[in-house]
Enzyme design. Sequence first.
Site, mmCIF file in Angstrom:
data_model
loop_
_atom_site.group_PDB
_atom_site.id
_atom_site.type_symbol
_atom_site.label_atom_id
_atom_site.label_comp_id
_atom_site.label_asym_id
_atom_site.label_seq_id
_atom_site.Cartn_x
_atom_site.Cartn_y
_atom_site.Cartn_z
ATOM 1 N N ASN A 87 22.874 50.129 50.479
ATOM 2 C CA ASN A 87 21.883 50.121 49.428
ATOM 3 C C ASN A 87 20.679 50.994 49.816
ATOM 4 O OD1 ASN A 87 21.353 47.627 50.896
ATOM 5 N ND2 ASN A 87 20.282 46.928 49.576
ATOM 6 N N GLU A 147 27.686 49.762 46.526
ATOM 7 C CA GLU A 147 29.218 50.168 45.840
ATOM 8 C C GLU A 147 28.793 51.680 45.330
ATOM 9 O OE1 GLU A 147 27.023 47.514 45.717
ATOM 10 O OE2 GLU A 147 28.152 45.824 44.712
ATOM 11 N N CYS A 180 26.550 44.061 40.687
ATOM 12 C CA CYS A 180 25.790 44.189 39.311
ATOM 13 C C CYS A 180 26.589 44.754 38.224
ATOM 14 C CB CYS A 180 24.568 44.989 39.641
ATOM 15 S SG CYS A 180 24.746 46.798 39.593
ATOM 16 N N CYS A 183 27.496 48.551 38.797
ATOM 17 C CA CYS A 183 28.580 48.734 39.539
ATOM 18 C C CYS A 183 29.986 48.253 39.290
ATOM 19 C CB CYS A 183 28.141 48.230 41.010
ATOM 20 S SG CYS A 183 26.817 49.300 41.697
HETATM 21 N N1 THU Z 1 22.394 45.627 45.828
HETATM 22 C C1 THU Z 1 23.523 46.155 46.249
HETATM 23 O O1 THU Z 1 23.466 46.881 46.733
HETATM 24 N N2 THU Z 1 24.842 45.851 45.787
HETATM 25 C C2 THU Z 1 25.271 44.643 45.014
HETATM 26 O O2 THU Z 1 26.014 44.170 44.864
HETATM 27 C C3 THU Z 1 23.902 43.800 44.410
HETATM 28 C C4 THU Z 1 22.621 44.344 44.936
HETATM 29 C C5 THU Z 1 21.239 45.827 46.236
HETATM 30 C C6 THU Z 1 20.210 46.344 45.012
HETATM 31 C C7 THU Z 1 18.871 46.104 45.796
HETATM 32 O O3 THU Z 1 18.728 47.246 46.931
HETATM 33 C C8 THU Z 1 19.011 44.748 46.691
HETATM 34 O O4 THU Z 1 20.600 44.778 46.778
HETATM 35 C C9 THU Z 1 18.495 43.677 46.013
HETATM 36 O O5 THU Z 1 18.863 43.519 44.649
#
Ligand code: THU
Length: 129
Positions: free
Chosen positions: A43, A56, A87, A90
Amino acid sequence: MNNQQKLLSMAQTAASNAYCPYSHFAVGAAIESEDGKFYAGCNVENVSYPVGTCAETGAISAMIAGGSKRISAILIYADSKTLISPCGACRQRIAEFSNKNTPIYLADKNGIISETTAGELLPAGFKEF
Ligand code: THU
């Protein structure tokens, strides 16, 4: 090291590089593509919060940029004690490059704790008809 362990290791490394100064929630994703290559993403947050991208999304971008076309398996790792799950956006992105039976592994600090499929996570996703 089997392919699942390799995905976990790559996702953990990606998570360790996550840029998440706002949520402090590091996530890594790793993909094995149908042509047998491996890709990772993390992320990447932004001071303008909605602009941040999920792990993702990064892994899928890396797969497409690397010339692979389809996901054979994807693992999502969160540096946390609690289970995470992709989410909605994704799920739609994963579905674009998956079959309904494509495995999705979910992992946390304790290792891989759950296995699901692209079809289970997005049973009624948008498709062009
Ligand atoms: N996040 C992801 O990268 N993937 C997920 O499956 C769930 C959430 C990230 C987004 C944000 O940067 C952090 O997790 C908190 O929500």
